[in-house]
Design an enzyme around this catalytic site. Sequence first.
Site, mmCIF file in Angstrom:
data_model
loop_
_atom_site.group_PDB
_atom_site.id
_atom_site.type_symbol
_atom_site.label_atom_id
_atom_site.label_comp_id
_atom_site.label_asym_id
_atom_site.label_seq_id
_atom_site.Cartn_x
_atom_site.Cartn_y
_atom_site.Cartn_z
ATOM 1 N N HIS A 41 0.824 -1.222 0.000
ATOM 2 C CA HIS A 41 0.000 0.000 0.000
ATOM 3 C C HIS A 41 0.850 1.261 0.000
ATOM 4 O O HIS A 41 0.387 2.330 -0.378
ATOM 5 C CB HIS A 41 -0.957 0.011 1.199
ATOM 6 C CG HIS A 41 -2.239 -0.713 0.920
ATOM 7 N ND1 HIS A 41 -2.427 -2.031 1.245
ATOM 8 C CD2 HIS A 41 -3.368 -0.305 0.313
ATOM 9 C CE1 HIS A 41 -3.641 -2.402 0.847
ATOM 10 N NE2 HIS A 41 -4.242 -1.374 0.292
ATOM 11 N N ASP A 89 -0.616 -7.510 1.591
ATOM 12 C CA ASP A 89 -0.082 -6.141 1.566
ATOM 13 C C ASP A 89 1.412 -6.130 1.875
ATOM 14 O O ASP A 89 1.853 -5.616 2.916
ATOM 15 C CB ASP A 89 -0.853 -5.263 2.565
ATOM 16 C CG ASP A 89 -0.489 -3.794 2.425
ATOM 17 O OD1 ASP A 89 -0.886 -3.008 3.306
ATOM 18 O OD2 ASP A 89 0.215 -3.428 1.457
ATOM 19 N N SER A 183 2.982 1.892 8.425
ATOM 20 C CA SER A 183 2.771 0.752 7.499
ATOM 21 C C SER A 183 4.103 0.251 6.972
ATOM 22 O O SER A 183 5.002 1.041 6.666
ATOM 23 C CB SER A 183 1.896 1.180 6.321
ATOM 24 O OG SER A 183 0.621 1.585 6.785
HETATM 25 N N1 LIG Z 1 -3.294 0.760 13.457
HETATM 26 C C1 LIG Z 1 -3.710 0.750 12.148
HETATM 27 C C2 LIG Z 1 -2.975 1.548 11.147
HETATM 28 C C3 LIG Z 1 -1.731 1.112 10.699
HETATM 29 C C4 LIG Z 1 -1.117 1.826 9.645
HETATM 30 C C5 LIG Z 1 -1.718 2.971 9.096
HETATM 31 C C6 LIG Z 1 -2.951 3.406 9.615
HETATM 32 N N2 LIG Z 1 -3.610 4.514 9.160
HETATM 33 C C7 LIG Z 1 -3.523 5.051 7.910
HETATM 34 N N3 LIG Z 1 -2.912 4.511 6.851
HETATM 35 N N4 LIG Z 1 -3.092 5.376 5.782
HETATM 36 C C8 LIG Z 1 -3.807 6.465 6.203
HETATM 37 N N5 LIG Z 1 -4.214 7.562 5.534
HETATM 38 C C9 LIG Z 1 -4.922 8.487 6.224
HETATM 39 N N6 LIG Z 1 -5.232 8.376 7.529
HETATM 40 C C10 LIG Z 1 -4.814 7.293 8.213
HETATM 41 N N7 LIG Z 1 -5.076 7.142 9.549
HETATM 42 C C11 LIG Z 1 -5.425 8.158 10.433
HETATM 43 C C12 LIG Z 1 -5.100 9.492 10.212
HETATM 44 C C13 LIG Z 1 -5.467 10.452 11.171
HETATM 45 C C14 LIG Z 1 -6.123 10.084 12.341
HETATM 46 C C15 LIG Z 1 -6.421 8.742 12.536
HETATM 47 O O1 LIG Z 1 -7.026 8.361 13.664
HETATM 48 C C16 LIG Z 1 -6.071 7.793 11.596
HETATM 49 C C17 LIG Z 1 -4.109 6.302 7.546
HETATM 50 C C18 LIG Z 1 -3.569 2.693 10.648
#
Ligand SMILES: NCc1cccc(Nc2n[nH]c3ncnc(Nc4cccc(O)c4)c23)c1
Length: 232
Positions: A41, A89, A183
């Site tokens: 991703h 992924d 990620s």
């Molecule tokens: N724990 C799960 C996890 C692992 C890796 C990546 C992610 N999140 C995200 N991966 N890509 C994203 N693009 C936009 N926003 C995102 N998360 C986000 C942003 C602001 C506040 C919030 O609470 C969550 C993500 C979440």
Amino acid sequence: ILRGQETPAHQRPYMTSLQVSGKHICGGFLIADQWVLSAAHCLQDAGNATLQVLVGAHSLSEAEPNKRLLGVRKLFPHPNSSVENIYNDLLLIQLEERVSPSADVQILPFQREDRSVPAGTQCEVAGWGFISNTGRLPDKLHHVELSVISNTVCNTRIHYDGSITEKLMCTESKRKDSCKGDSGGPLVCNGVAEGVVATGARVCGNWKKPGIYTRIPPYVDWFDSIWAAAHQ
Ligand SMILES: NCc1cccc(Nc2n[nH]c3ncnc(Nc4cccc(O)c4)c23)c1
């Protein structure tokens, strides 16, 4: 990394920062001296811009003795990865050159035995991803300890309602969690990489949406096939 701590400098020397135009976009880790494992991703955030891999770093901005920004020879996103879903992924990255191991640059062993990590096992994840829900990015590496939850629990209606396959695993996400920018980083249990941070539901720090990690053992044959072809 939400509600973790700043890692003591260079204490996770396998960690890499996947960068586009000098900007951190994803985690990753050294699994061989010319190979990094990350998440497919992450390529979405990259578009067709030039990717580079930072090794030996603690701070993303400051000069450090063993810090090296390396070019990418070839990218191998898993053939069954897709922008549409959370499955497969994984991204194998062949670096332009072999890294020379040092105190700050080390390979992390990964799990080859396909046995699930028992629920309750304390694992850890590190990264330069969001350290707050408002999207604060750290300059220095952070890490957090997370408890594994069983796929049975992770598949209940309140969580992921059956979408977690045996090629995925989950950790608790009550307050402490991985988040955007983490990620591709490794989920390390007892010193061995068992999983790779998957973007999954994107939500961070919400106990109803546990962190999702791509389990490594199911993909070992794929790694070996890529390596065999690359070293023929
Ligand atoms: N724990 C799960 C996890 C692992 C890796 C990546 C992610 N999140 C995200 N991966 N890509 C994203 N693009 C936009 N926003 C995102 N998360 C986000 C942003 C602001 C506040 C919030 O609470 C969550 C993500 C979440």
